[in-house]
Motif scaffolding. Structure first.
Motif, PDB file in Angstrom:
ATOM      1  N   LYS A 110       0.842  -1.206   0.000  1.00  0.00           N
ATOM      2  CA  LYS A 110       0.000   0.000   0.000  1.00  0.00           C
ATOM      3  C   LYS A 110       0.876   1.255   0.000  1.00  0.00           C
ATOM      4  O   LYS A 110       0.592   2.232  -0.709  1.00  0.00           O
ATOM      5  N   ALA A 111       1.940   1.249   0.796  1.00  0.00           N
ATOM      6  CA  ALA A 111       2.879   2.378   0.812  1.00  0.00           C
ATOM      7  C   ALA A 111       3.512   2.565  -0.557  1.00  0.00           C
ATOM      8  O   ALA A 111       3.643   3.700  -1.051  1.00  0.00           O
ATOM      9  N   ASN A 112       3.894   1.451  -1.177  1.00  0.00           N
ATOM     10  CA  ASN A 112       4.523   1.512  -2.501  1.00  0.00           C
ATOM     11  C   ASN A 112       3.565   2.122  -3.533  1.00  0.00           C
ATOM     12  O   ASN A 112       3.965   2.983  -4.330  1.00  0.00           O
ATOM     13  N   ARG A 113       2.301   1.690  -3.519  1.00  0.00           N
ATOM     14  CA  ARG A 113       1.324   2.238  -4.471  1.00  0.00           C
ATOM     15  C   ARG A 113       1.129   3.734  -4.280  1.00  0.00           C
ATOM     16  O   ARG A 113       1.027   4.493  -5.247  1.00  0.00           O
ATOM     17  N   LEU A 114       1.101   4.169  -3.032  1.00  0.00           N
ATOM     18  CA  LEU A 114       0.927   5.593  -2.741  1.00  0.00           C
ATOM     19  C   LEU A 114       2.099   6.410  -3.274  1.00  0.00           C
ATOM     20  O   LEU A 114       1.918   7.454  -3.908  1.00  0.00           O
ATOM     21  N   LEU A 115       3.315   5.918  -3.060  1.00  0.00           N
ATOM     22  CA  LEU A 115       4.509   6.647  -3.491  1.00  0.00           C
ATOM     23  C   LEU A 115       4.641   6.651  -5.010  1.00  0.00           C
ATOM     24  O   LEU A 115       5.024   7.663  -5.604  1.00  0.00           O
ATOM     25  N   VAL A 116       4.312   5.531  -5.651  1.00  0.00           N
ATOM     26  CA  VAL A 116       4.355   5.470  -7.114  1.00  0.00           C
ATOM     27  C   VAL A 116       3.333   6.440  -7.707  1.00  0.00           C
ATOM     28  O   VAL A 116       3.597   7.101  -8.717  1.00  0.00           O
ATOM     29  N   LYS A 117       2.166   6.537  -7.068  1.00  0.00           N
ATOM     30  CA  LYS A 117       1.140   7.475  -7.525  1.00  0.00           C
ATOM     31  C   LYS A 117       1.645   8.913  -7.427  1.00  0.00           C
ATOM     32  O   LYS A 117       1.460   9.723  -8.341  1.00  0.00           O
ATOM     33  N   LEU A 118       2.314   9.234  -6.324  1.00  0.00           N
ATOM     34  CA  LEU A 118       2.876  10.582  -6.159  1.00  0.00           C
ATOM     35  C   LEU A 118       3.885  10.880  -7.261  1.00  0.00           C
ATOM     36  O   LEU A 118       3.916  11.987  -7.810  1.00  0.00           O
ATOM     37  N   GLN A 119       4.714   9.888  -7.577  1.00  0.00           N
ATOM     38  CA  GLN A 119       5.693  10.081  -8.649  1.00  0.00           C
ATOM     39  C   GLN A 119       5.006  10.296  -9.992  1.00  0.00           C
ATOM     40  O   GLN A 119       5.417  11.142 -10.782  1.00  0.00           O
ATOM     41  N   SER A 120       3.949   9.540 -10.249  1.00  0.00           N
ATOM     42  CA  SER A 120       3.240   9.667 -11.532  1.00  0.00           C
ATOM     43  C   SER A 120       2.555  11.022 -11.666  1.00  0.00           C
ATOM     44  O   SER A 120       2.278  11.485 -12.769  1.00  0.00           O
ATOM     45  N   GLU A 121       2.291  11.645 -10.527  1.00  0.00           N
ATOM     46  CA  GLU A 121       1.663  12.966 -10.546  1.00  0.00           C
ATOM     47  C   GLU A 121       2.693  14.089 -10.620  1.00  0.00           C
ATOM     48  O   GLU A 121       2.356  15.259 -10.473  1.00  0.00           O
ATOM     49  N   GLY A 122       3.938  13.704 -10.820  1.00  0.00           N
ATOM     50  CA  GLY A 122       4.977  14.714 -11.035  1.00  0.00           C
ATOM     51  C   GLY A 122       5.823  15.039  -9.831  1.00  0.00           C
ATOM     52  O   GLY A 122       6.684  15.910  -9.887  1.00  0.00           O
ATOM     53  N   CYS A 123       5.593  14.357  -8.712  1.00  0.00           N
ATOM     54  CA  CYS A 123       6.397  14.611  -7.512  1.00  0.00           C
ATOM     55  C   CYS A 123       7.715  13.850  -7.628  1.00  0.00           C
ATOM     56  O   CYS A 123       7.710  12.629  -7.729  1.00  0.00           O
ATOM     57  N   SER A 124       8.809  14.566  -7.620  1.00  0.00           N
ATOM     58  CA  SER A 124      10.118  13.899  -7.716  1.00  0.00           C
ATOM     59  C   SER A 124      11.012  14.322  -6.559  1.00  0.00           C
ATOM     60  O   SER A 124      12.221  14.331  -6.663  1.00  0.00           O
ATOM     61  N   ASP A 125      10.364  14.725  -5.460  1.00  0.00           N
ATOM     62  CA  ASP A 125      11.102  15.162  -4.287  1.00  0.00           C
ATOM     63  C   ASP A 125      12.015  14.050  -3.781  1.00  0.00           C
ATOM     64  O   ASP A 125      11.656  12.873  -3.805  1.00  0.00           O
ATOM     65  N   LYS A 126      13.194  14.454  -3.302  1.00  0.00           N
ATOM     66  CA  LYS A 126      14.157  13.473  -2.796  1.00  0.00           C
ATOM     67  C   LYS A 126      13.586  12.685  -1.625  1.00  0.00           C
ATOM     68  O   LYS A 126      13.913  11.510  -1.420  1.00  0.00           O
ATOM     69  N   GLU A 127      12.695  13.343  -0.848  1.00  0.00           N
ATOM     70  CA  GLU A 127      12.101  12.655   0.291  1.00  0.00           C
ATOM     71  C   GLU A 127      11.273  11.453  -0.164  1.00  0.00           C
ATOM     72  O   GLU A 127      11.250  10.419   0.498  1.00  0.00           O
TER      73      GLU A 127
END
Length: 601
Positions: free
Chosen positions: A165-182
């Motif tokens: 579930k954590a992985n899906r959330l983070l991948v979704k954030l990346q797909s929305e353009g978030c590329s923050d180092k955090e």
């Protein structure tokens, strides 16, 4: 591994001295309710002034408590500060959720009270899971915390669920353009968590994907020549070696060695570890001289640094390589030297005797081999309570050597002992399945077919749950079940089992793999036993075609498969004639028909 990953994670994100801006900013900048909103129906200027003074005191008290909580480092101080925090925070506001997250992460990092860490994670999740994008990364951190705590509690399925579930959330954030180092920091830790959970469940091949994804993130965020990246390369190499993919692991291990040699020198511990793993990989690739060269260089450094445990491990690896080379006497002499360096009842000593027995089995000095195995078993018998999983693994290995010596009774006994241990360890479901499968196979081999079937059926269910229904290990169990049913003259049940085995092997190994072809030939045997010659011939023809695709390397197999095919065709012709005769006789009086049936029996 999960513990090390969590520790690294916390040092980036939550330690007092190196806490990331992400956690700090979210905790300190979440806007409280504006003070003027709390001023309801002021009675007088004097009353208003007193109320404002009281509010200011409360605000100051709240700030002081927050600062005390932020500054707390030890477990006692953090828990004490958290209790004070609970008196001034609304239990539904994000700040309280972040505070729960910090406590949970600390407990998880320290390895203290995983159940309590999980409860803090659940509290944080219930508060932060509100769909607020500003809280997405802390929410992913919370899910990782829950996954890590569940892992430490040996609840691997739960761990996998939270981490996915954590992985899906983070991948979704990346797909929305978030590329923050955090995001990358959290994603990397989640990938390692997934790899650890899958490894614990025996799903090593699946874990490889997560290890490599984690490595890709390291490559994006670290200096190409950093020591940490070198360690990551070695970890991936080890993961490949664990699933026997030695060729795939080799490039990663060479990269690790190159980085560590350049920055730390030939005599560093990291280089010694790289060389030891490289030796294991070369042994797996059957490049034994290269393996010995790396092992010798590794041992030299480990001796200099006084790394006794690592050195003994390297010496065991070297002995294993010598056995692979056929240098049994040299291996035995080396292991005798290692025995002298071990404590009387140590696990290492027991493992050395197993390796010595292995060498003696190969040179067929079975009496000496059995004595070594008896010593090893005696040591492990004393360790069952303290190290149950390791002892059960050792029993499995010892049983395998007894089988090699055709000593089936002690092998059966040890497989049963291993199985009884694994049954009490929920986290070892895959090992329980493997033990059950090996025990079933051995009982089948020794003509105890009815006893074998329940063990193999149990193994099939356990390994389907652990590895998935299309894993090749499941196929082998169904293949053995088919053989058992054929032995019991139940060809219809046998055909069902062989069909399942073939379907799985076609997917996991490919239809032209030798084992897939064997399953095809087994199907032919089952249908032949049912006198369904048309199907038997079809499957045997498929086997012949598949062996032909192997070319000259499978010349003998092709010749035998073709012979069986021709024999089936002859039997089919005879069966057709008999079928016509039987049909004609069936028109006569019933008693005569019964008489003919008796003659057939």
């Amino acid at each position: 591994m999960m513990k090390r990953a969590t520790s690294s994670f916390l040092s980036h994100l939550t330690s007092t001295h190196k806490r990331s801006n992400l956690y700090k900013n979210l905790f300190t900048n979440t806007c409280p309710i504006p003070i003027n909103h709390l001023v309801l129906n002021p009675k007088s200027h004097h009353q208003s002034r007193n109320i404002n003074t009281l509010r200011q005191r409360k605000v100051k008290e709240k700030v002081d408590i927050e600062e005390e909580f932020e500054a707390a480092v030890s477990t006692d101080d953090i828990l004490k500060a958290f209790k004070s925090l609970e008196t001034v925070f609304d239990k539904n506001e994000p700040k309280y959720g972040l505070a729960c997250l910090k406590v949970g992460l600390h407990l998880d990092d320290e390895g203290e009270e995983p159940e309590t860490a999980l409860q803090f994670g659940l509290k944080a999740f219930n508060i932060l899971d509100k769909g607020d994008k500003n809280l997405s990364i802390p929410l992913a951190m919370t899910l990782h915390l829950m996954g890590s705590a569940s892992y430490n509690l040996k609840r691997f399925s739960d761990s996998l669920g939270y981490l996915n579930k954590a992985n899906r959330l983070l991948v979704k954030l990346q797909s929305e353009g978030c590329s923050d180092k955090e995001i990358l920091l959290v994603l990397h830790t989640v990938q390692l968590g997934l790899a650890n959970a899958k490894t614990a469940m025996g799903r090593n091949e699946e874990a490889l994907e997560n290890y490599t994804k984690g490595l890709e993130i390291k490559e994006m965020t670290l200096d190409p020549e950093s020591k940490e990246l070198g360690v990551a390369y070695r970890q991936v190499a080890e993961a490949y070696a664990a699933v026997m993919s030695f060729n795939d692991g080799l490039p990663y291990c060479l990269k690790a060695l190159k980085i560590h040699k350049a920055h730390l020198g030939d005599n560093s511990i990291e280089v010694a570890h790289d060389r030891r793993i490289l030796g294991v990989i070369y042994t797996g690739m059957q490049e034994f001289q290269k393996a010995l060269e790396q092992n010798v260089l590794s041992q030299k450094v480990l001796k200099q640094w006084g790394c006794k445990d690592d050195l003994l491990r390297a010496e065991l690896d070297a002995a294993n390589t010598l056995i692979s080379l056929g240098n049994y006497e040299e291996a035995i002499n080396s292991l005798k030297s290692v025995v002298l360096q071990t404590d009387k009842d140590s696990k290492t000593r027991a493992l050395v005797f197993i390796e010595m027995a292995n060498a003696m089995c190969k040179e067929e000095t079975y009496g000496n081999a059995k004595r070594c195995l008896e010593i090893s078993t005696g040591i492990f018998d004393k360790k069952e309570t303290e190290f149950p999983a390791e002892v059960a693994d050792a029993y499995m290995e010892i049983a395998g050597l007894y089988v090699e010596m055709n000593e089936f009774e002690p092998a059966v006994s040890l497989y049963k002992r291993a199985l009884s241990i694994f049954e009490k360890l929920p986290q070892e479901q895959h090992a329980e399945g493997t033990a059950s499968a090996k025990l079933g196979w051995l009982l089948l081999l020794t003509d105890k077919v009815p006893q074998a079937i329940p063990y193999m059926e149990n193994a099939a269910e356990l390994l389907k749950e652990s590895f998935g229904p299309k894993h090749f290990s499941v196929a082998y169990i169904y293949n053995n079940l088919g053989a058992a049913y054929l032995e019991l003259e139940r060809p219809q049940s046998a055909a069902q089992m062989f069909a399942v085995a073939k379907d799985i092997m076609d997917v996991s190994l490919g239809p032209h793999h030798a084992d897939s072809i064997e399953a095809c030939q087994n199907l032919s045997k089952a249908y032949s036993a049912m006198r369904s010659y048309h199907l038997a011939i079809d499957f045997q023809q498929c086997a012949v075609d598949a062996w032909e695709s192997h070319g000259p390397t499978a010349e003998d197999e092709l010749k035998e498969a073709t012979r069986v095919l021709e024999q089936l065709k002859k039997e089919a012709c005879g069966s057709t004639t008999e079928h016509v005769l039987t049909k004609a006789l069936a028109m006569r009086p019933r008693a005569r028909s019964v008489s003919i049936e008796k003659l057939k029996k």
